[in-house]
Design an enzyme around this catalytic site. Structure first.
Site, PDB file in Angstrom:
ATOM      1  N   HIS A 159       7.057   0.281   7.093  1.00 12.27           N
ATOM      2  CA  HIS A 159       7.703   1.528   7.495  1.00 12.27           C
ATOM      3  C   HIS A 159       6.683   2.660   7.376  1.00 12.27           C
ATOM      4  O   HIS A 159       5.650   2.508   6.723  1.00 12.27           O
ATOM      5  CB  HIS A 159       8.939   1.828   6.647  1.00 12.27           C
ATOM      6  CG  HIS A 159       8.648   2.012   5.186  1.00 12.27           C
ATOM      7  ND1 HIS A 159       8.698   0.964   4.292  1.00 12.27           N
ATOM      8  CD2 HIS A 159       8.288   3.098   4.467  1.00 12.27           C
ATOM      9  CE1 HIS A 159       8.391   1.421   3.077  1.00 12.27           C
ATOM     10  NE2 HIS A 159       8.134   2.707   3.161  1.00 12.27           N
ATOM     11  N   ARG A 165      -3.172  -4.537  -1.310  1.00  9.11           N
ATOM     12  CA  ARG A 165      -1.919  -4.993  -1.896  1.00  9.11           C
ATOM     13  C   ARG A 165      -0.854  -4.611  -0.883  1.00  9.11           C
ATOM     14  O   ARG A 165      -0.745  -3.463  -0.471  1.00  9.11           O
ATOM     15  CB  ARG A 165      -1.672  -4.283  -3.222  1.00  9.11           C
ATOM     16  CG  ARG A 165      -0.282  -4.562  -3.795  1.00  9.11           C
ATOM     17  CD  ARG A 165       0.376  -3.234  -4.167  1.00  9.11           C
ATOM     18  NE  ARG A 165       1.707  -3.394  -4.664  1.00  9.11           N
ATOM     19  CZ  ARG A 165       2.776  -2.860  -4.077  1.00  9.11           C
ATOM     20  NH1 ARG A 165       2.679  -2.165  -2.980  1.00  9.11           N
ATOM     21  NH2 ARG A 165       3.960  -3.033  -4.603  1.00  9.11           N
ATOM     22  N   ASP A 211       2.735  -3.856   0.227  1.00 10.86           N
ATOM     23  CA  ASP A 211       4.050  -3.452  -0.255  1.00 10.86           C
ATOM     24  C   ASP A 211       5.116  -4.325   0.402  1.00 10.86           C
ATOM     25  O   ASP A 211       5.051  -4.589   1.596  1.00 10.86           O
ATOM     26  CB  ASP A 211       4.269  -1.975   0.095  1.00 10.86           C
ATOM     27  CG  ASP A 211       5.526  -1.407  -0.512  1.00 10.86           C
ATOM     28  OD1 ASP A 211       5.664  -1.463  -1.744  1.00 10.86           O
ATOM     29  OD2 ASP A 211       6.367  -0.894   0.252  1.00 10.86           O
ATOM     30  N   GLU A 232       3.158  -8.110  -2.576  1.00 11.55           N
ATOM     31  CA  GLU A 232       4.264  -7.846  -3.513  1.00 11.55           C
ATOM     32  C   GLU A 232       5.501  -8.557  -2.979  1.00 11.55           C
ATOM     33  O   GLU A 232       5.871  -8.359  -1.822  1.00 11.55           O
ATOM     34  CB  GLU A 232       4.533  -6.344  -3.606  1.00 11.55           C
ATOM     35  CG  GLU A 232       5.770  -6.044  -4.430  1.00 11.55           C
ATOM     36  CD  GLU A 232       6.357  -4.673  -4.158  1.00 11.55           C
ATOM     37  OE1 GLU A 232       6.772  -4.036  -5.135  1.00 11.55           O
ATOM     38  OE2 GLU A 232       6.412  -4.253  -2.985  1.00 11.55           O
TER      39      GLU A 232
END
Length: 168
Positions: A52, A135, A137, A166
């Site tokens: 997003h 990383r 999300d 994640e």
């Protein structure tokens, strides 16, 4: 937290993936940080929020911060229009967990994938600037095909580059 330009302190509402938030410094500061960290054996991994953007972003521009007639929310002919999933343009669109300030990105849209993963895309830009990886999300909310494209793009910059997802 993400370092890209955003209009909140948490920065998960990305406004521009190609700019560092001015509160954190400049791109030159980032390059210097990565270089100095590398001398100490430290690798800098960036937080990539690619499912997003912020509604107040250069791409969506609901609040018109970037001009009256720009962004997917204000212009159906915007190059970013297909990046988003519209229920009824412009007022109804898919958003992350129902938060209207976080419009979902259509990760299947080829222009969005190219923007993130392409040779001149977001991933490569920051890897060239010194990042050691990303990383991701809420990686469990990204399509497998997009995750694979992200991995290929990051690994093309070097086999030692990291992709960490994640998963809630």
């Amino acid at each position: 937290n993400p370092i890209f330009e955003a209009h909140s302190n948490h920065r998960y509402n990305t406004a521009d993936y190609r700019k560092i938030d001015p509160l954190l410094g400049t791109e030159e500061d980032f390059r210097r940080l990565c270089a100095e960290a590398a001398k100490l054996g430290i690798r800098v991994v960036l937080d990539g929020v690619f499912n997003h953007t912020g509604s107040d972003s250069v791409y969506f521009n609901k609040e018109k911060r970037y001009g009256q007639d720009t962004g997917a929310y204000n212009d159906p002919d915007s190059p970013y229009h297909d990046w988003y999933s519209w229920i009824r343009w412009p007022d109804s669109y898919e958003s992350w967990w129902g938060f209207a300030t976080l419009p979902n990105v259509n990760e299947g849209c080829q222009s969005y994938r190219d923007f993130i993963c392409g040779e001149d895309g977001v991933l490569r830009k920051w890897l060239r600037a010194g990042a050691a990886g990303f990383r991701l999300d809420v990686a469990d909310e990204l399509p497998d095909s997009f995750l694979e494209e992200i991995r290929r793009s990051v690994k093309a910059a070097g086999p030692d580059k990291l992709v960490l997802g994640e998963v809630w």
